[in-house]
Design an enzyme around this catalytic site. Structure first.
Site, mmCIF file in Angstrom:
data_model
loop_
_atom_site.group_PDB
_atom_site.id
_atom_site.type_symbol
_atom_site.label_atom_id
_atom_site.label_comp_id
_atom_site.label_asym_id
_atom_site.label_seq_id
_atom_site.Cartn_x
_atom_site.Cartn_y
_atom_site.Cartn_z
ATOM 1 N N GLU A 293 0.480 -1.377 0.041
ATOM 2 C CA GLU A 293 -0.408 -0.447 -0.329
ATOM 3 C C GLU A 293 0.708 1.193 0.077
ATOM 4 O OE1 GLU A 293 -4.160 -0.532 2.267
ATOM 5 O OE2 GLU A 293 -2.928 0.030 2.997
ATOM 6 N N HIS A 314 7.839 -26.932 -1.728
ATOM 7 C CA HIS A 314 7.024 -27.880 -1.398
ATOM 8 C C HIS A 314 6.268 -26.990 -2.969
ATOM 9 C CE1 HIS A 314 9.417 -30.587 -0.134
ATOM 10 N NE2 HIS A 314 9.525 -29.423 1.384
ATOM 11 N N LYS A 428 -13.569 0.405 -3.897
ATOM 12 C CA LYS A 428 -15.129 0.921 -2.705
ATOM 13 C C LYS A 428 -16.524 1.711 -3.981
ATOM 14 C CE LYS A 428 -12.297 1.167 1.186
ATOM 15 N NZ LYS A 428 -11.710 2.886 1.598
HETATM 16 O O1 PA5 Z 1 -3.283 1.704 5.376
HETATM 17 C C1 PA5 Z 1 -4.644 2.241 6.072
HETATM 18 O O2 PA5 Z 1 -4.823 3.162 5.599
HETATM 19 C C2 PA5 Z 1 -5.754 0.638 5.013
HETATM 20 O O3 PA5 Z 1 -5.146 -0.653 4.866
HETATM 21 C C3 PA5 Z 1 -6.583 0.980 6.341
HETATM 22 O O4 PA5 Z 1 -6.131 0.305 7.427
HETATM 23 C C4 PA5 Z 1 -8.216 -0.264 6.526
HETATM 24 O O5 PA5 Z 1 -8.912 0.226 4.377
HETATM 25 C C5 PA5 Z 1 -9.144 0.171 7.239
HETATM 26 O O6 PA5 Z 1 -9.351 1.438 7.171
HETATM 27 P P1 PA5 Z 1 -10.317 1.901 8.105
HETATM 28 O O7 PA5 Z 1 -9.640 1.586 9.958
HETATM 29 O O8 PA5 Z 1 -10.438 2.756 8.140
HETATM 30 O O9 PA5 Z 1 -11.383 1.028 8.159
#
Ligand code: PA5
Length: 451
Positions: A293, A314, A428
């Site tokens: 990310e 494996h 989303k």
């Molecule tokens: O790194 C990030 O910001 C995302 O991966 C969030 O952790 C994830 O989308 C969950 O978001 P939230 O805590 O707002 O529900």
């Protein structure tokens, strides 16, 4: 390099036949500037740098508040469901799996409540089975969402809250639900305030994947009996080792960032995180989110994969050894196992294993690791090795901070903002359009025309 054995260590000798000293130096020389950009907040995403000082900013009062609330919940529960996804899920699971017996769930007695997870998928069967399992049992919920608007945990929480209220009433449920969210905004904040749940705040300047050392990770882990103080202590120790004043040549986060970037620009586009310890699977999952990310954007970034060895030797082992030479491997090696188990001699030796008699299982594992490392390097796979003296909260805390600092530096090295995740919105938007969410009317119309 730090010779203190009480730290994790980085070994770059396994990349020397792939990247020259001069090529590595190009990136080493740039590190100091990127470290300073992080510490002075002059780089991209500077609104999300709260994680840098976090380990030393956590106070005794913060830890006590978390421990008191965790204990109050734990005392009333046999099971606690931690609801969350991504950064609100993976760090907790990584520490929990690393620190509990692989067979904890099958034991008949538990010292602490069992931590279960929900909200990290939209699996109808998963949620049905979870509710079926929890029905009639003493359970509580820790609902975690920084934005407070994420669909997966919101659905799971609605379902679990209804089950809990059915069992203990609305007032009873209020005592068994904790929320971790933004201080002011988001649906979870509104809901928690309205219901009067005890809440913990995720600081504005700490993004989800950097939040494991906030109440996001510390609260559920404390409720499950994990030593959160050692986790924070480990992160503090690593912070000192990779802080702004530390010369780049001693800063292992900077050295790791430089090494992986040098490999990336030479065509090694995939980094495989390998572990040889079955309890580290979710550390790999946490790492994939942190790196995937943070770096995968603007058409750039190393692709992150992970393998559990020797199991995956494996399966994926064939690809790693002989597939396209676009990969490098980062191995996390735990130097000492916690328990001792030796291979017994056997009179008949029908399985031919007497040559191993008297050896510890871990000695065999270490030879598998060494042999694999040599074979992979010979096969054209550069190898970075990170060693942990042992697998405990303290060294996991070190590892978390080490990787967080390194991804900030290497994100800047490839010219991306490591602290946003704009690409997560695309699915989303389509999902909301397909589900005809109010406010998405135009998008619904457009997407239906494409079907
Ligand atoms: O790194 C990030 O910001 C995302 O991966 C969030 O952790 C994830 O989308 C969950 O978001 P939230 O805590 O707002 O529900």
């Amino acid at each position: 390099m730090n010779n203190d054995t009480k730290t994790i260590r980085l070994d770059l000798s396994g990349i020397s036949s792939f990247v020259s000293d001069a090529e590595l130096k190009v990136w080493h020389d740039k590190c100091q500037g990127y470290v300073e950009a992080l510490h002075q907040g002059t780089g991209a995403g500077s609104d999300f740098l709260g994680w840098i000082e976090l380990p030393t900013q956590i106070t005794e009062a913060d830890l006590e508040e978390i421990e008191v609330a965790a204990k109050a919940l734990a005392d009333q529960c046999d099971y606690i469901v931690s609801v969350g996804i991504g950064g609100s899920y993976l760090g907790t699971r990584a520490v929990l799996e690393a620190m509990t017996s692989s067979f904890e769930a099958y034991k008949s007695h538990h010292k602490h409540p069992q931590l279960l997870f929900a909200g990290h998928n939209i699996g109808e069967d998963y949620l049905w089975e979870l509710c079926d399992f929890l029905r009639g049992k003493r359970f509580g919920i820790i609902n975690i969402s920084k934005s407070g608007t994420t669909t997966e945990p919101a659905i799971a929480f609605r379902v679990l809250k209804a089950l809990l209220e059915e069992q203990v009433g609305r007032q009873g449920a209020r005592e068994l639900i904790l929320a971790v969210t933004d201080k002011a905004k988001g649906a979870l904040r509104t809901l928690a305030d309205k219901e009067g749940y005890k809440t913990f705040v995720i600081p504005d300047d700490i993004g989800g994947r950097f939040s494991v050392l906030t109440p996001v990770g510390l609260l559920p882990l404390a409720a499950a009996g994990i030593n959160i103080r050692a986790l924070v202590e480990g992160a503090r120790a690593m912070k000192a080792m990779v802080d702004s004043g530390v010369p780049t040549e001693c800063n292992i986060s900077a050295l790791y960032a430089a090494a992986r970037t040098a490999l990336y620009v030479k065509g090694k586009k995939i980094e495989i995180l390998a572990n040889y310890h079955p309890k580290m699977h979710y550390i790999g999952e946490w790492w994939k989110q942190l790196y995937g990310e943070s770096e995968g954007k603007d058409g750039k970034g190393i692709f992150n994969a992970s393998v559990d060895l020797t199991a995956d030797l494996h399966s994926m082992g064939q690809w790693i050894q002989e597939g396209e030479r676009s990969i490098f491997e980062t191995v996390i090696s735990v130097l000492n196992s916690d328990r001792e188990l030796r291979i017994q001699p056997d009179k008949e030796d029908l399985d031919g294993l007497n040559y191993l008699a008297g050896k510890r299982i871990d000695e065999v594992n270490k030879m598998a690791e060494l042999g694999t490392r040599m074979a992979h390097i010979d096969g054209g796979v550069p190898n970075i090795r990170i060693t942990l003296p042992k697998l405990d909260e303290y060294y996991i805390g070190q590892l978390f901070y080490f990787f967080e600092k390194a991804v900030g530096i290497s994100g800047y090295m490839i010219g991306v903002n490591p602290f946003n995740q704009p690409g997560v919105e695309a699915y989303k938007k389509n999902m909301f359009a397909l589900l005809e969410k109010p406010g998405f009317e135009e998008a619904t119309k457009a997407i239906k025309e494409r079907l």
